[in-house]
Design a protein around this motif. Structure first.
Motif, PDB file in Angstrom:
ATOM      1  N   LYS A 148      29.477  28.624  54.764  1.00  0.00           N
ATOM      2  CA  LYS A 148      29.315  29.717  54.632  1.00  0.00           C
ATOM      3  C   LYS A 148      30.522  30.497  54.315  1.00  0.00           C
ATOM      4  O   LYS A 148      30.549  31.269  52.742  1.00  0.00           O
ATOM      5  N   THR A 149      31.955  30.211  54.595  1.00  0.00           N
ATOM      6  CA  THR A 149      32.684  30.481  53.858  1.00  0.00           C
ATOM      7  C   THR A 149      33.472  30.025  52.799  1.00  0.00           C
ATOM      8  O   THR A 149      33.822  31.240  51.803  1.00  0.00           O
ATOM      9  N   LEU A 150      33.037  28.633  52.412  1.00  0.00           N
ATOM     10  CA  LEU A 150      33.252  28.110  51.049  1.00  0.00           C
ATOM     11  C   LEU A 150      32.806  28.785  49.898  1.00  0.00           C
ATOM     12  O   LEU A 150      32.894  29.523  48.844  1.00  0.00           O
ATOM     13  N   GLY A 151      31.532  28.757  50.485  1.00  0.00           N
ATOM     14  CA  GLY A 151      30.876  29.446  49.906  1.00  0.00           C
ATOM     15  C   GLY A 151      30.324  31.008  49.007  1.00  0.00           C
ATOM     16  O   GLY A 151      30.841  31.497  47.855  1.00  0.00           O
ATOM     17  N   ALA A 152      30.747  31.719  50.087  1.00  0.00           N
ATOM     18  CA  ALA A 152      31.368  33.348  49.915  1.00  0.00           C
ATOM     19  C   ALA A 152      32.864  33.634  49.376  1.00  0.00           C
ATOM     20  O   ALA A 152      32.413  34.380  48.391  1.00  0.00           O
ATOM     21  N   PHE A 153      33.538  32.855  49.469  1.00  0.00           N
ATOM     22  CA  PHE A 153      35.119  32.346  48.952  1.00  0.00           C
ATOM     23  C   PHE A 153      34.436  32.155  46.972  1.00  0.00           C
ATOM     24  O   PHE A 153      35.077  33.434  46.516  1.00  0.00           O
ATOM     25  N   LEU A 154      33.924  31.513  46.893  1.00  0.00           N
ATOM     26  CA  LEU A 154      33.876  30.895  45.407  1.00  0.00           C
ATOM     27  C   LEU A 154      33.057  32.328  44.591  1.00  0.00           C
ATOM     28  O   LEU A 154      33.100  32.744  43.543  1.00  0.00           O
ATOM     29  N   GLY A 155      31.987  32.823  45.357  1.00  0.00           N
ATOM     30  CA  GLY A 155      31.228  33.726  44.821  1.00  0.00           C
ATOM     31  C   GLY A 155      31.886  35.454  44.742  1.00  0.00           C
ATOM     32  O   GLY A 155      31.191  36.142  44.125  1.00  0.00           O
ATOM     33  N   THR A 156      33.109  34.906  45.494  1.00  0.00           N
ATOM     34  CA  THR A 156      33.393  36.438  45.642  1.00  0.00           C
ATOM     35  C   THR A 156      34.962  36.520  44.817  1.00  0.00           C
ATOM     36  O   THR A 156      35.409  37.622  44.641  1.00  0.00           O
ATOM     37  N   ARG A 157      35.492  35.680  44.440  1.00  0.00           N
ATOM     38  CA  ARG A 157      36.025  35.465  43.633  1.00  0.00           C
ATOM     39  C   ARG A 157      36.508  36.701  42.494  1.00  0.00           C
ATOM     40  O   ARG A 157      37.858  37.475  42.009  1.00  0.00           O
ATOM     41  N   ARG A 158      35.390  36.167  41.453  1.00  0.00           N
ATOM     42  CA  ARG A 158      35.319  37.541  41.004  1.00  0.00           C
ATOM     43  C   ARG A 158      36.288  38.958  40.854  1.00  0.00           C
ATOM     44  O   ARG A 158      36.811  39.424  40.688  1.00  0.00           O
ATOM     45  N   LEU A 159      34.517  39.099  42.152  1.00  0.00           N
ATOM     46  CA  LEU A 159      34.982  40.764  42.790  1.00  0.00           C
ATOM     47  C   LEU A 159      36.001  41.119  42.851  1.00  0.00           C
ATOM     48  O   LEU A 159      36.335  41.940  43.536  1.00  0.00           O
ATOM     49  N   ALA A 160      36.863  40.116  43.625  1.00  0.00           N
ATOM     50  CA  ALA A 160      38.340  39.854  44.045  1.00  0.00           C
ATOM     51  C   ALA A 160      39.282  40.549  42.922  1.00  0.00           C
ATOM     52  O   ALA A 160      39.791  41.049  44.131  1.00  0.00           O
ATOM     53  N   ARG A 161      38.829  40.190  41.732  1.00  0.00           N
ATOM     54  CA  ARG A 161      39.714  41.193  40.956  1.00  0.00           C
ATOM     55  C   ARG A 161      39.801  42.725  41.159  1.00  0.00           C
ATOM     56  O   ARG A 161      41.116  43.461  41.355  1.00  0.00           O
ATOM     57  N   HIS A 163      38.421  44.246  43.893  1.00  0.00           N
ATOM     58  CA  HIS A 163      38.386  44.902  45.233  1.00  0.00           C
ATOM     59  C   HIS A 163      38.810  43.751  46.336  1.00  0.00           C
ATOM     60  O   HIS A 163      39.115  42.266  46.330  1.00  0.00           O
ATOM     61  N   SER A 164      39.904  45.078  47.338  1.00  0.00           N
ATOM     62  CA  SER A 164      40.464  43.318  48.301  1.00  0.00           C
ATOM     63  C   SER A 164      39.265  42.914  49.436  1.00  0.00           C
ATOM     64  O   SER A 164      38.665  44.169  50.093  1.00  0.00           O
ATOM     65  N   ILE A 165      38.994  42.359  48.915  1.00  0.00           N
ATOM     66  CA  ILE A 165      37.984  40.792  49.826  1.00  0.00           C
ATOM     67  C   ILE A 165      38.846  39.990  50.390  1.00  0.00           C
ATOM     68  O   ILE A 165      39.355  39.377  50.543  1.00  0.00           O
ATOM     69  N   PRO A 166      38.233  39.788  51.974  1.00  0.00           N
ATOM     70  CA  PRO A 166      38.904  38.987  52.994  1.00  0.00           C
ATOM     71  C   PRO A 166      38.828  37.847  51.886  1.00  0.00           C
ATOM     72  O   PRO A 166      37.299  36.899  52.065  1.00  0.00           O
ATOM     73  N   PRO A 167      39.344  36.322  52.096  1.00  0.00           N
ATOM     74  CA  PRO A 167      38.723  35.603  51.732  1.00  0.00           C
ATOM     75  C   PRO A 167      37.443  34.429  52.589  1.00  0.00           C
ATOM     76  O   PRO A 167      37.232  33.567  52.586  1.00  0.00           O
ATOM     77  N   LEU A 168      37.750  34.964  54.033  1.00  0.00           N
ATOM     78  CA  LEU A 168      36.966  34.074  55.027  1.00  0.00           C
ATOM     79  C   LEU A 168      35.593  35.459  55.036  1.00  0.00           C
ATOM     80  O   LEU A 168      35.351  35.372  56.153  1.00  0.00           O
ATOM     81  N   VAL A 169      35.252  36.020  54.484  1.00  0.00           N
ATOM     82  CA  VAL A 169      34.342  36.915  54.159  1.00  0.00           C
ATOM     83  C   VAL A 169      32.674  36.385  54.535  1.00  0.00           C
ATOM     84  O   VAL A 169      32.449  37.090  55.674  1.00  0.00           O
ATOM     85  N   GLY A 170      33.176  34.740  54.234  1.00  0.00           N
ATOM     86  CA  GLY A 170      32.117  34.223  54.957  1.00  0.00           C
ATOM     87  C   GLY A 170      31.030  34.164  56.209  1.00  0.00           C
ATOM     88  O   GLY A 170      30.213  33.469  56.517  1.00  0.00           O
ATOM     89  N   LEU A 171      32.880  34.436  56.842  1.00  0.00           N
ATOM     90  CA  LEU A 171      31.639  34.466  58.058  1.00  0.00           C
ATOM     91  C   LEU A 171      31.312  35.138  59.152  1.00  0.00           C
ATOM     92  O   LEU A 171      30.486  35.066  60.220  1.00  0.00           O
ATOM     93  N   GLY A 172      31.531  36.133  58.224  1.00  0.00           N
ATOM     94  CA  GLY A 172      30.420  37.674  58.726  1.00  0.00           C
ATOM     95  C   GLY A 172      29.027  37.644  57.931  1.00  0.00           C
ATOM     96  O   GLY A 172      28.514  37.808  58.763  1.00  0.00           O
ATOM     97  N   LEU A 173      29.068  36.219  57.982  1.00  0.00           N
ATOM     98  CA  LEU A 173      27.231  36.156  57.666  1.00  0.00           C
ATOM     99  C   LEU A 173      26.775  35.047  58.354  1.00  0.00           C
ATOM    100  O   LEU A 173      26.125  33.926  58.409  1.00  0.00           O
ATOM    101  N   ALA A 174      27.854  34.393  59.623  1.00  0.00           N
ATOM    102  CA  ALA A 174      27.204  33.557  60.471  1.00  0.00           C
ATOM    103  C   ALA A 174      26.429  33.652  61.513  1.00  0.00           C
ATOM    104  O   ALA A 174      25.735  33.072  61.238  1.00  0.00           O
TER     105      ALA A 174
END
Length: 229
Positions: A148-161, A163-174
């Motif tokens: 979850k963490t790795l998938g969300a991190f890779l999936g939000t890299r373009r959006l993170a340019r 917006h401020s997105i926490p790198p561990l945002v995938g844990l919120g989808l646990a």
């Protein structure tokens, strides 16, 4: 995705009542699952073409679900997958002015009851885990959280340019919600070997541990996002 993958796997590798002596292949069970789900959808839509009261609609809905579930259970197929095909077909056959919205309302009102029913059934199947089952459940939960963490991190890299997105945002989808429990119960209904009890014990234990930690993960991610510049 989970329901489709599980339904296909069970159709191809499950223990159906008619073996190779009757059918030389296994692909026909997947075709039967899809065709019967579509047939039940056609029956439901046909029954509701004319003006239907709320009570009649509930009876039609329960009848179609019971018939498709009994058919799938009797042939050792996935009850979830057959009803999934039925639901998808109904959603696409029914027009905007038909009963589609009313069916959605009925299902939404019954959501909490269905969750409680799933939890009762899961609790009946679950046994206090041994050390090996607990250790395996912890490994499974850790692997899932990493994914979850790795998938969300890779999936939000373009959006993170932007917006401020926490790198561990995938844990919120646990949180696994009710679908994971439904798949576990569906598997337990068609698998009767000792290995099934171990698999179900590991899966339910992992779900329980994940649901205990999921609110804390979500709260930490929300706070880190709020504190970010």
């Amino acid at each position: 995705v989970g329901v489709v993958a599980f339904g296909i796997a069970l159709s191809l590798a499950g223990a159906q009542p008619y073996g190779p002596d009757h059918f030389p292949l296994t692909l026909q069970w997947l075709v039967i699952s899809v065709c019967f789900g579509a047939l039940m959808a056609w029956v439901f839509v046909s029954l509701t073409i004319t003006r239907t009261s709320q009570a009649e609609l509930v009876v039609y809905l329960l009848g179609v679900i019971a018939l498709s579930s009994g058919f799938a259970f009797g042939l050792g197929l996935s009850v979830l997958f057959v009803n999934f095909i039925c639901g998808v077909t109904v959603a696409n056959l029914a027009t905007v002015r038909s009963i589609r919205g009313r069916v959605m309302g009925i299902m939404e009102r019954g959501e909490y009851f269905l969750y409680l029913l799933l939890l009762v059934i899961a609790g009946a199947y679950w046994q206090l885990p041994s050390r090996k089952i607990l250790a395996t459940a912890l490994l499974f939960m850790a692997a899932r959280l990493i994914g979850k963490t790795l998938g969300a991190f890779l999936g939000t890299r373009r959006l993170a340019r932007q917006h401020s997105i926490p790198p561990l945002v995938g844990l919120g989808l646990a949180s696994q919600a009710g679908m994971a429990v439904a798949i576990i119960i569906d598997y337990r209904l068609v698998a009767h070997d000792p290995m099934a009890e171990i698999v179900v014990g590991i899966a339910i234990t992992a779900v329980l541990l994940t649901e205990v930690l999921a609110p804390w993960f979500a709260l930490r991610i929300a706070r880190s996002a709020a504190e970010a510049p």
